[in-house]
Scaffold this active site. Structure first.
Site, PDB file in Angstrom:
ATOM      1  N   ARG A  62       0.858  -1.183   0.000  1.00  0.00           N
ATOM      2  CA  ARG A  62       0.000   0.000   0.000  1.00  0.00           C
ATOM      3  C   ARG A  62       0.897   1.237   0.000  1.00  0.00           C
ATOM      4  O   ARG A  62       1.712   1.410   0.905  1.00  0.00           O
ATOM      5  CB  ARG A  62      -0.892  -0.006   1.253  1.00  0.00           C
ATOM      6  CG  ARG A  62      -1.675   1.282   1.473  1.00  0.00           C
ATOM      7  CD  ARG A  62      -2.561   1.190   2.721  1.00  0.00           C
ATOM      8  NE  ARG A  62      -3.326   2.400   2.912  1.00  0.00           N
ATOM      9  CZ  ARG A  62      -3.082   3.318   3.858  1.00  0.00           C
ATOM     10  NH1 ARG A  62      -2.107   3.159   4.740  1.00  0.00           N
ATOM     11  NH2 ARG A  62      -3.831   4.387   3.943  1.00  0.00           N
TER      12      ARG A  62
ATOM     13  N   HIS B  38      -2.769  10.917   0.780  1.00  0.00           N
ATOM     14  CA  HIS B  38      -2.199  10.709   2.115  1.00  0.00           C
ATOM     15  C   HIS B  38      -1.569  12.043   2.540  1.00  0.00           C
ATOM     16  O   HIS B  38      -0.365  12.157   2.709  1.00  0.00           O
ATOM     17  CB  HIS B  38      -1.200   9.554   2.087  1.00  0.00           C
ATOM     18  CG  HIS B  38      -0.933   8.930   3.431  1.00  0.00           C
ATOM     19  ND1 HIS B  38      -1.074   7.568   3.672  1.00  0.00           N
ATOM     20  CD2 HIS B  38      -0.531   9.460   4.605  1.00  0.00           C
ATOM     21  CE1 HIS B  38      -0.747   7.309   4.933  1.00  0.00           C
ATOM     22  NE2 HIS B  38      -0.415   8.445   5.524  1.00  0.00           N
TER      23      HIS B  38
ATOM     24  N   GLU C  81      -7.163   8.436   6.373  1.00  0.00           N
ATOM     25  CA  GLU C  81      -7.416   9.084   7.667  1.00  0.00           C
ATOM     26  C   GLU C  81      -7.893  10.526   7.562  1.00  0.00           C
ATOM     27  O   GLU C  81      -7.196  11.465   7.999  1.00  0.00           O
ATOM     28  CB  GLU C  81      -6.157   9.024   8.541  1.00  0.00           C
ATOM     29  CG  GLU C  81      -5.664   7.629   8.818  1.00  0.00           C
ATOM     30  CD  GLU C  81      -4.575   7.571   9.888  1.00  0.00           C
ATOM     31  OE1 GLU C  81      -4.136   8.642  10.357  1.00  0.00           O
ATOM     32  OE2 GLU C  81      -4.172   6.469  10.263  1.00  0.00           O
TER      33      GLU C  81
ATOM     34  N   ASN D 202      -7.095   1.753  10.125  1.00  0.00           N
ATOM     35  CA  ASN D 202      -5.776   1.962  10.726  1.00  0.00           C
ATOM     36  C   ASN D 202      -5.939   1.983  12.233  1.00  0.00           C
ATOM     37  O   ASN D 202      -6.792   2.716  12.759  1.00  0.00           O
ATOM     38  CB  ASN D 202      -5.168   3.294  10.281  1.00  0.00           C
ATOM     39  CG  ASN D 202      -4.833   3.314   8.796  1.00  0.00           C
ATOM     40  OD1 ASN D 202      -4.944   2.300   8.105  1.00  0.00           O
ATOM     41  ND2 ASN D 202      -4.404   4.466   8.306  1.00  0.00           N
TER      42      ASN D 202
ATOM     43  N   TYR E 197      -3.744   1.940  16.058  1.00  0.00           N
ATOM     44  CA  TYR E 197      -2.494   1.954  16.828  1.00  0.00           C
ATOM     45  C   TYR E 197      -2.725   1.779  18.332  1.00  0.00           C
ATOM     46  O   TYR E 197      -1.983   1.081  18.993  1.00  0.00           O
ATOM     47  CB  TYR E 197      -1.723   3.261  16.571  1.00  0.00           C
ATOM     48  CG  TYR E 197      -1.184   3.312  15.159  1.00  0.00           C
ATOM     49  CD1 TYR E 197       0.018   2.708  14.839  1.00  0.00           C
ATOM     50  CD2 TYR E 197      -1.918   3.893  14.118  1.00  0.00           C
ATOM     51  CE1 TYR E 197       0.504   2.696  13.544  1.00  0.00           C
ATOM     52  CE2 TYR E 197      -1.443   3.886  12.813  1.00  0.00           C
ATOM     53  CZ  TYR E 197      -0.230   3.282  12.539  1.00  0.00           C
ATOM     54  OH  TYR E 197       0.244   3.256  11.261  1.00  0.00           O
TER      55      TYR E 197
ATOM     56  N   GLU F  57      -3.217  -0.140   8.235  1.00  0.00           N
ATOM     57  CA  GLU F  57      -2.020   0.254   8.988  1.00  0.00           C
ATOM     58  C   GLU F  57      -2.131  -0.289  10.398  1.00  0.00           C
ATOM     59  O   GLU F  57      -3.177  -0.177  11.031  1.00  0.00           O
ATOM     60  CB  GLU F  57      -1.876   1.786   9.122  1.00  0.00           C
ATOM     61  CG  GLU F  57      -1.455   2.497   7.886  1.00  0.00           C
ATOM     62  CD  GLU F  57      -1.314   4.009   8.093  1.00  0.00           C
ATOM     63  OE1 GLU F  57      -1.025   4.454   9.229  1.00  0.00           O
ATOM     64  OE2 GLU F  57      -1.501   4.737   7.109  1.00  0.00           O
TER      65      GLU F  57
HETATM   66  C1  FCB Z   1      -0.957   7.237  10.679  1.00  0.00           C
HETATM   67  C2  FCB Z   1      -0.548   7.751   9.316  1.00  0.00           C
HETATM   68  C3  FCB Z   1       0.772   7.236   8.831  1.00  0.00           C
HETATM   69  C4  FCB Z   1       1.771   7.145   9.956  1.00  0.00           C
HETATM   70  C5  FCB Z   1       1.212   6.407  11.133  1.00  0.00           C
HETATM   71  C6  FCB Z   1       2.168   6.237  12.279  1.00  0.00           C
HETATM   72  O1  FCB Z   1      -1.822   8.147  11.270  1.00  0.00           O
HETATM   73  O2  FCB Z   1      -1.526   7.420   8.361  1.00  0.00           O
HETATM   74  O3  FCB Z   1       1.199   8.047   7.781  1.00  0.00           O
HETATM   75  O4  FCB Z   1       2.230   8.398  10.283  1.00  0.00           O
HETATM   76  O5  FCB Z   1       0.068   7.065  11.593  1.00  0.00           O
END
Ligand code: FCB
Length: 457
Positions: free
Chosen positions: A78, A122, A167, A295, A297, A362
Site C-alpha cells: 500500500r 495521504h 485518515e 488503521n 495503533y 495500517e
Molecule cells: C498514521 C498515518 C501514517 C503514519 C502512522 C504512524 O496516522 O496514516 O502516515 O504516520 O500514523
C-alpha cells in the site's frame, strides 16, 4: 512447518508507506509544492526542522525497495500517490513525468507478484489549493475527483484496489483544528468544513473511479477504539457517545449508512451553521465502496467528568470529558499498547456496518531501535507488538468479522510527520546518512508469518 494460528486462505499480507514520508525528490520531474513542504519549512512545526525533501529517496531507489518487498514475500504493498506530482498546481494540466514514476513503480511491483494498493490522498495537498482554501473549500472535493480520474486513466489497467483518502480525521482535525499537522490552522469551524469536503471528495472520486472501471474502491479511516474508563458508568458511556460521534460516526455514517447522525450534526452546529452541507451531498458521499481500510495503533479511554478540559483542540466541544493518559506499556510515540482495543474496534465495525469487507491498512509501532554495527536491529518489542495485534485480528475473524488483509506500518523507517525522522516505525531500518536499508528482526519474523499464513502458537 507447525502452524499455530492460521489466517483464512487468501488473506492479504503486506506493508504500507505514504508518498511524502518516503519519496524525497521533492522538486524532481515537475512536482509542485504540497502543504507538507510548506509546513515542514515553518519554524517550530516539525521536529528539528526535518522535511521530506530527501526522506528515504524512494523516488530513486524504488527498484531496490521493491526487491526487498519481494525478499519479504509481501503479497501487497500500500503506497500513496502524490497529488502534487500528478497535478503540480492541483487543478492545472496533468504532469506526465509525475505519473511516469508510479507507472514504473507499479510495473516493478507486478513483476514481483506484489499487488499494488493505492491511496490517492495521504495528506499532501498541493499548496496552491490550500492557498485557495484547502479542504475548507468545496472546490477541492471536485479537484480531488478530477485528479483521481486522471491517475486512474494512466494506471487503472494494472491496479485493482483504489482507496481515496487516508485518515480524513487527521487531515481535518489535526490539519485545521489543532494545527499540529499541515496546513496548521486552528479553527474548529474550518475543521468541520474540511471533514465534509473530504467526505464529498471521497464520494465524487469513488464515483469517478467506478465509472472509469475500477474493480475495487475504498477508503481508509483511523477509527478511534473509544472505550469507557468505567464500563458501569453512565457518564462515561455518554462521553463515549460524544467522542465516538466526533471521531467515528461522523465518517462511518455518511459513507456507509447514508448520512450524518443527528447527534453529530447537533454537535457541529455549536461551531458552524453547516451551510457547507448542500442538497445531494450525503447521497454523493454514500457512493458504494468495496472495502474499508482500518488503521489502528492504540485505544482511547474517556470518562465523563464535569470540569474536565476535554481532548484539546483536535476534539472540538469535548469539555467535560476526560481523555485518560496512556496506561501500561507504550510505544516510542507514547501510545498505549493494547491489542484487545483492535479486536473491540473490528467487532464494533463488523456489527454496526456489517456489509463492508475490512482491511487493516495500517498497524505497527515506533520503538527507539538501536542498530548494531552491521546495521542489524533486534526489535523484539516490535515483534511482540505485531504478534499481539495479529492475534487480536485473528480473534475478530474467529468472531465473524470479515477482515481480509493486514498491512504493517511501515515497510521502512520514514518521515513521521510532526515527529520528523526521530520516530522509527519500519520493519526495515533506514540509515538516513547513507540510505542503506537493513531488514530488522521484525521483517524476518514477518516474512515467516506470511510464509505460514499465520503465527506460531
Ligand atoms: C498514521 C498515518 C501514517 C503514519 C502512522 C504512524 O496516522 O496514516 O502516515 O504516520 O500514523
Amino acid at each position: 512447518m507447525t502452524v499455530g494460528l492460521r489466517f483464512p486462505d487468501g488473506f492479504v499480507w503486506g506493508a504500507a508507506t505514504a508518498a511524502y514520508q518516503i519519496e524525497g525528490a521533492a522538486r524532481d520531474d515537475g512536482r509542485g509544492p504540497s502543504i507538507w513542504d510548506t509546513f515542514s519549512r515553518t519554524p517550530g512545526k516539525v521536529h528539528a526542522g526535518h522535511t521530506g525533501d530527501v526522506a528515504c529517496d524512494h523516488y530513486h531507489r524504488y527498484p531496490d525497495d521493491v526487491r526487498l518487498m519481494g525478499d519479504l514475500d509481501l503479497r501487497a504493498y500500500r503506497f500513496s500517490i502524490s497529488w502534487p506530482r500528478v497535478r503540480p498546481d492541483g487543478t492545472g494540466p496533468v504532469n506526465p513525468r509525475g505519473l511516469d514514476f508510479y507507472d514504473r513503480l507499479v510495473d516493478e511491483l507486478i513483476g514481483r507478484g506484489i499487488d499494488p494498493i493505492v491511496t490517492l490522498y495521504h495528506w499532501d495537498l498541493p499548496q496552491s489549493l490550500e492557498d485557495r482554501g484547502g479542504w475548507t473549500s468545496r472546490d477541492t472535493a471536485s479537484w480531488f475527483a478530477e485528479y483521481a480520474a486522471a491517475t486512474y486513466a494512466r494506471l487503472g489497467d494494472r491496479i485493482s484496489t483504489w482507496t481515496t483518502l487516508n485518515e480524513p480525521w487527521c487531515s481535518a482535525y489535526l490539519g485545521y483544528a489543532s494545527g499540529v499537522h499541515a496546513p496548521g490552522r486552528q479553527d474548529p469551524a474550518a475543521a468541520f468544513a474540511a471533514v465534509h469536503h473530504l467526505l464529498l471528495g471521497h464520494g465524487l472520486a469513488a464515483r469517478a473511479l467506478r465509472a472509469a472501471g475500477a474493480e475495487k474502491v475504498g477508503i481508509t479511516l483511523n477509527p478511534a477504539a473509544v472505550l469507557p474508563a468505567d464500563p458501569e458508568s453512565a457518564a462515561d458511556a455518554e462521553a463515549v457517545r460524544v467522542v465516538d460521534g466526533l471521531s467515528n460516526r461522523i465518517f462511518f455514517d455518511p459513507i456507509l449508512a447514508g448520512g450524518y447522525p443527528p447527534d453529530v450534526l447537533e454537535h457541529m452546529r455549536r461551531f458552524t451553521d453547516l451551510a457547507f452541507i448542500q442538497d445531494g451531498d450525503e447521497k454523493a458521499i454514500a457512493a458504494a465502496i468495496d472495502l474499508l481500510g482500518v488503521n489502528y495503533y492504540a485505544p482511547t479511554y474517556v470518562a465523563g467528568r464535569p470540569g474536565a478540559p476535554g481532548g484539546g483542540l483536535a476534539h472540538p466541544g469535548t469539555e467535560g470529558i476526560l481523555f485518560l493518559p496512556a496506561a501500561g506499556p507504550v510505544t516510542d510515540m507514547g501510545w498505549q499498547i493494547e491489542p484487545a482495543g483492535l479486536t473491540a474496534l473490528l467487532e464494533r465495525i463488523g456489527r454496526d456496518y456489517p456489509t463492508t469487507p475490512l482491511y487493516i491498512t495500517e498497524n505497527g509501532a515506533a520503538f527507539d531501535d538501536k542498530a548494531g554495527p552491521d546495521g542489524q536491529v533486534a526489535d523484539a518489542d516490535r515483534i511482540a507488538y505485531l504478534d499481539g495485534h495479529l492475534r487480536a485480528v485473528h480473534t475478530a475473524i474467529e468472531r465473524g468479522v470479515d477482515v481480509r488483509g493486514y498491512l504493517v506500518w511501515s515497510l521502512m523507517d520514514n518521515f513521521e510527520w510532526a515527529e520528523g525522522y526521530r520516530k522509527r516505525f519500519g520493519i526495515i531500518h533506514v540509515d538516513y546518512q547513507t540510505q542503506r536499508r537493513t531488514l530488522k528482526d521484525s521483517a524476518l519474523w514477518y516474512r515467516d508469518v506470511i510464509g505460514r499464513n499465520g503465527l506460531p502458537t
